[in-house]
Design a protein around this motif. Sequence first.
Motif, PDB file in Angstrom:
ATOM      1  N   ASN A 206      -3.951   5.995  -0.437  1.00 36.69           N
ATOM      2  CA  ASN A 206      -4.890   5.259   0.351  1.00 36.69           C
ATOM      3  C   ASN A 206      -6.315   5.315   0.014  1.00 36.69           C
ATOM      4  O   ASN A 206      -6.493   6.088  -1.188  1.00 36.69           O
ATOM      5  CB  ASN A 206      -5.028   5.937   1.739  1.00 36.69           C
ATOM      6  N   PRO A 207      -7.262   4.348   0.316  1.00 36.73           N
ATOM      7  CA  PRO A 207      -8.529   4.319  -0.525  1.00 36.73           C
ATOM      8  C   PRO A 207      -9.029   5.401  -0.392  1.00 36.73           C
ATOM      9  O   PRO A 207     -10.117   5.791  -1.270  1.00 36.73           O
ATOM     10  CB  PRO A 207      -9.142   3.213   0.316  1.00 36.73           C
ATOM     11  N   ALA A 208      -9.077   6.440   0.474  1.00 35.22           N
ATOM     12  CA  ALA A 208      -9.925   7.405   0.564  1.00 35.22           C
ATOM     13  C   ALA A 208      -9.394   8.781  -0.303  1.00 35.22           C
ATOM     14  O   ALA A 208     -10.026   9.597  -0.525  1.00 35.22           O
ATOM     15  CB  ALA A 208     -10.193   8.100   1.874  1.00 35.22           C
ATOM     16  N   SER A 209      -8.055   8.872  -0.791  1.00 37.69           N
ATOM     17  CA  SER A 209      -7.724   9.635  -1.465  1.00 37.69           C
ATOM     18  C   SER A 209      -8.263   9.621  -2.855  1.00 37.69           C
ATOM     19  O   SER A 209      -8.672   8.747  -3.358  1.00 37.69           O
ATOM     20  CB  SER A 209      -5.907   9.426  -1.660  1.00 37.69           C
ATOM     21  N   ASN A 210      -8.314  10.911  -3.408  1.00 38.37           N
ATOM     22  CA  ASN A 210      -9.312  11.292  -4.728  1.00 38.37           C
ATOM     23  C   ASN A 210      -8.549  10.972  -6.104  1.00 38.37           C
ATOM     24  O   ASN A 210      -8.079  11.790  -6.753  1.00 38.37           O
ATOM     25  CB  ASN A 210      -9.538  12.626  -4.888  1.00 38.37           C
ATOM     26  N   ALA A 211      -8.180   9.886  -6.144  1.00 41.43           N
ATOM     27  CA  ALA A 211      -7.474   9.509  -7.169  1.00 41.43           C
ATOM     28  C   ALA A 211      -7.826   7.840  -7.618  1.00 41.43           C
ATOM     29  O   ALA A 211      -8.094   7.135  -6.691  1.00 41.43           O
ATOM     30  CB  ALA A 211      -5.836   9.458  -6.997  1.00 41.43           C
ATOM     31  N   PHE A 212      -7.684   7.546  -8.814  1.00 44.44           N
ATOM     32  CA  PHE A 212      -7.745   6.179  -9.323  1.00 44.44           C
ATOM     33  C   PHE A 212      -6.517   5.852 -10.184  1.00 44.44           C
ATOM     34  O   PHE A 212      -6.021   6.846 -11.061  1.00 44.44           O
ATOM     35  CB  PHE A 212      -8.778   5.855 -10.276  1.00 44.44           C
ATOM     36  N   LEU A 213      -5.696   4.822  -9.911  1.00 47.38           N
ATOM     37  CA  LEU A 213      -4.660   4.483 -10.881  1.00 47.38           C
ATOM     38  C   LEU A 213      -4.990   3.282 -11.660  1.00 47.38           C
ATOM     39  O   LEU A 213      -5.506   2.386 -11.077  1.00 47.38           O
ATOM     40  CB  LEU A 213      -3.436   4.147  -9.644  1.00 47.38           C
ATOM     41  N   GLN A 214      -4.659   3.613 -13.204  1.00 45.58           N
ATOM     42  CA  GLN A 214      -5.073   2.592 -13.941  1.00 45.58           C
ATOM     43  C   GLN A 214      -3.724   1.821 -14.768  1.00 45.58           C
ATOM     44  O   GLN A 214      -2.918   2.576 -15.057  1.00 45.58           O
ATOM     45  CB  GLN A 214      -6.505   2.971 -14.857  1.00 45.58           C
ATOM     46  N   CYS A 215      -4.363   0.627 -15.401  1.00 40.88           N
ATOM     47  CA  CYS A 215      -3.396   0.095 -16.270  1.00 40.88           C
ATOM     48  C   CYS A 215      -4.016  -1.191 -17.045  1.00 40.88           C
ATOM     49  O   CYS A 215      -4.867  -1.720 -16.436  1.00 40.88           O
ATOM     50  CB  CYS A 215      -2.180  -0.462 -15.380  1.00 40.88           C
ATOM     51  N   PHE A 216      -3.473  -1.251 -18.310  1.00 41.98           N
ATOM     52  CA  PHE A 216      -4.111  -2.436 -19.021  1.00 41.98           C
ATOM     53  C   PHE A 216      -3.325  -3.784 -18.836  1.00 41.98           C
ATOM     54  O   PHE A 216      -3.916  -4.555 -19.228  1.00 41.98           O
ATOM     55  CB  PHE A 216      -3.854  -1.950 -20.492  1.00 41.98           C
ATOM     56  N   ASP A 217      -2.221  -3.685 -18.109  1.00 36.81           N
ATOM     57  CA  ASP A 217      -1.338  -4.642 -18.133  1.00 36.81           C
ATOM     58  C   ASP A 217      -1.619  -5.638 -16.651  1.00 36.81           C
ATOM     59  O   ASP A 217      -1.435  -4.876 -15.566  1.00 36.81           O
ATOM     60  CB  ASP A 217       0.096  -4.497 -17.799  1.00 36.81           C
ATOM     61  N   TRP A 218      -2.272  -6.685 -16.705  1.00 39.10           N
ATOM     62  CA  TRP A 218      -3.089  -7.287 -15.464  1.00 39.10           C
ATOM     63  C   TRP A 218      -1.807  -7.777 -14.490  1.00 39.10           C
ATOM     64  O   TRP A 218      -2.109  -7.633 -13.235  1.00 39.10           O
ATOM     65  CB  TRP A 218      -3.691  -8.340 -15.922  1.00 39.10           C
ATOM     66  N   ALA A 219      -0.762  -8.168 -15.229  1.00 47.92           N
ATOM     67  CA  ALA A 219       0.403  -8.766 -14.065  1.00 47.92           C
ATOM     68  C   ALA A 219       0.800  -7.367 -13.480  1.00 47.92           C
ATOM     69  O   ALA A 219       1.502  -7.519 -12.334  1.00 47.92           O
ATOM     70  CB  ALA A 219       1.502  -9.413 -15.110  1.00 47.92           C
ATOM     71  N   GLU A 220       1.060  -6.358 -14.068  1.00 49.36           N
ATOM     72  CA  GLU A 220       1.611  -5.214 -13.299  1.00 49.36           C
ATOM     73  C   GLU A 220       0.771  -4.430 -12.541  1.00 49.36           C
ATOM     74  O   GLU A 220       1.047  -3.971 -11.530  1.00 49.36           O
ATOM     75  CB  GLU A 220       2.066  -3.945 -14.635  1.00 49.36           C
ATOM     76  N   THR A 221      -0.728  -4.585 -12.775  1.00 50.91           N
ATOM     77  CA  THR A 221      -1.607  -4.148 -11.759  1.00 50.91           C
ATOM     78  C   THR A 221      -1.511  -5.055 -10.574  1.00 50.91           C
ATOM     79  O   THR A 221      -1.482  -4.357  -9.453  1.00 50.91           O
ATOM     80  CB  THR A 221      -3.330  -4.274 -12.416  1.00 50.91           C
ATOM     81  N   LYS A 222      -1.561  -6.210 -10.810  1.00 51.18           N
ATOM     82  CA  LYS A 222      -1.299  -7.135  -9.337  1.00 51.18           C
ATOM     83  C   LYS A 222      -0.034  -6.667  -8.511  1.00 51.18           C
ATOM     84  O   LYS A 222       0.091  -6.760  -7.437  1.00 51.18           O
ATOM     85  CB  LYS A 222      -1.291  -8.628  -9.780  1.00 51.18           C
ATOM     86  N   ARG A 223       1.113  -6.564  -9.296  1.00 52.22           N
ATOM     87  CA  ARG A 223       2.244  -6.152  -8.911  1.00 52.22           C
ATOM     88  C   ARG A 223       2.218  -4.936  -8.055  1.00 52.22           C
ATOM     89  O   ARG A 223       2.832  -4.532  -7.114  1.00 52.22           O
ATOM     90  CB  ARG A 223       3.335  -6.032 -10.072  1.00 52.22           C
ATOM     91  N   ILE A 224       1.583  -3.899  -8.701  1.00 58.82           N
ATOM     92  CA  ILE A 224       1.270  -2.438  -8.009  1.00 58.82           C
ATOM     93  C   ILE A 224       0.687  -2.794  -6.835  1.00 58.82           C
ATOM     94  O   ILE A 224       1.054  -2.039  -5.801  1.00 58.82           O
ATOM     95  CB  ILE A 224       0.560  -1.566  -8.935  1.00 58.82           C
ATOM     96  N   ARG A 225      -0.327  -3.613  -6.821  1.00 58.50           N
ATOM     97  CA  ARG A 225      -1.038  -3.919  -5.342  1.00 58.50           C
ATOM     98  C   ARG A 225      -0.303  -4.567  -4.390  1.00 58.50           C
ATOM     99  O   ARG A 225      -0.037  -4.439  -3.128  1.00 58.50           O
ATOM    100  CB  ARG A 225      -2.259  -4.772  -5.538  1.00 58.50           C
ATOM    101  N   THR A 226       0.641  -5.570  -4.753  1.00 57.79           N
ATOM    102  CA  THR A 226       1.104  -6.485  -3.887  1.00 57.79           C
ATOM    103  C   THR A 226       2.762  -6.062  -3.540  1.00 57.79           C
ATOM    104  O   THR A 226       3.077  -5.699  -2.429  1.00 57.79           O
ATOM    105  CB  THR A 226       1.269  -7.875  -4.342  1.00 57.79           C
ATOM    106  N   GLU A 227       3.458  -6.093  -4.811  1.00 60.77           N
ATOM    107  CA  GLU A 227       4.927  -5.794  -4.529  1.00 60.77           C
ATOM    108  C   GLU A 227       5.166  -4.389  -4.155  1.00 60.77           C
ATOM    109  O   GLU A 227       5.931  -3.978  -3.393  1.00 60.77           O
ATOM    110  CB  GLU A 227       5.899  -6.340  -5.993  1.00 60.77           C
ATOM    111  N   LEU A 228       4.582  -3.552  -4.713  1.00 59.93           N
ATOM    112  CA  LEU A 228       4.604  -1.893  -4.608  1.00 59.93           C
ATOM    113  C   LEU A 228       3.866  -1.622  -3.399  1.00 59.93           C
ATOM    114  O   LEU A 228       4.026  -0.393  -3.037  1.00 59.93           O
ATOM    115  CB  LEU A 228       4.479  -1.110  -5.728  1.00 59.93           C
ATOM    116  N   ASN A 229       2.882  -2.211  -3.001  1.00 59.61           N
ATOM    117  CA  ASN A 229       2.088  -2.019  -1.693  1.00 59.61           C
ATOM    118  C   ASN A 229       1.163  -0.878  -2.015  1.00 59.61           C
ATOM    119  O   ASN A 229       1.199  -0.174  -0.838  1.00 59.61           O
ATOM    120  CB  ASN A 229       2.832  -2.136  -0.518  1.00 59.61           C
TER     121      ASN A 229
END
Length: 354
Positions: A206-229
Amino acid sequence: MLVKNLCHRLIASALVAGMFVAPIFGANVAVAQDAKQETVVIAHRGASGYLPEHTLAAKALAYGMRADYIEQDVVLSKDGVPVILHDIHLDTTTDVATKFPGRKREDGRYYAIDFTLDEIKSLTVTERFKADSGKQVYENRFPMEFGIFKVPTLEEEIKLIQGLNRSTGRDVGIYPEIKNPEFHRAEGQDIAKAVVSVLEKWGYNNPASNAFLQCFDWAETKRIRTELNYQGKLVQLLGENRWGAPEGTDYDFLKSDEGVLEMAKVVDGIGPWLPQVIEGLSENGTAIMTPTLIAAQRAQLMVHPYTLRADQLPKWAGDMDIALKAIFDDAGIDGIFTDFPDQAVEYLARNPDA
């Protein structure tokens, strides 16, 4: 800075307590961006200026040096276990060529995905060296011949950090990177799904958890947010097209004003290469900010550039203090990835208004 830090803690506490309700995806992004954090030090591959990168020893040292976040580069083993390595290859930080001489591919490289977790755990990790010559990349760092380390899994590292958080009363965060999802997909594995599953299991969901998830692949970043929710904080890493961008990723576009606005719809921050945000110093010695940095700050994106090294400083920086002043004081950047987290932490302690 004390007032600012208190405000951030209150916002984070409110998020945890459920005072901010974000029932839809877009609102989650906005909440995460509103909870803008204090200036942070991110231990790049751990305290990798002092101990071999991505070893548990380097992570423990970074924790002791009071880094705010500790980075994990994640690749998958043959049996689908997320392990901590900077590369999809094993042959520049381990003795895989000695232990498994017949397991290299036609290109002469040894790939982590060709080895089970048990096989990877049998390897010894050393300071990074060049695959062709065997020469240590950073000569004055931890001696290669003293390698006594192992490759950790993502879960092992989370256990270390959460365990230290419990025993010390601190709250150090994690900062995993999903490495080369395009390669993993071609090998029949979904690395993003595997990593997100581990993060959610351990409460980084969740947004308050003490973590950032990062990726160089823009298509995959969008997939993480949308498809993987995935609802935690996301960071889009920025490289250069000349380095070989993943399919569907145009770094020149992402660095533009329009590209920054597109990223702001999906992510909470960007992780640019340091020259992409600071071009150098002006005649009066202050940082020259790039249009990308100005656009990102205007879009209220957190900015965490990589990588500041005391033994490989930018040409415009005579020492770490000059570099850190430019980053924090002049450019107002939110955080920095560094191999030497102790030096960045000490600078911020001496300059509390940075």
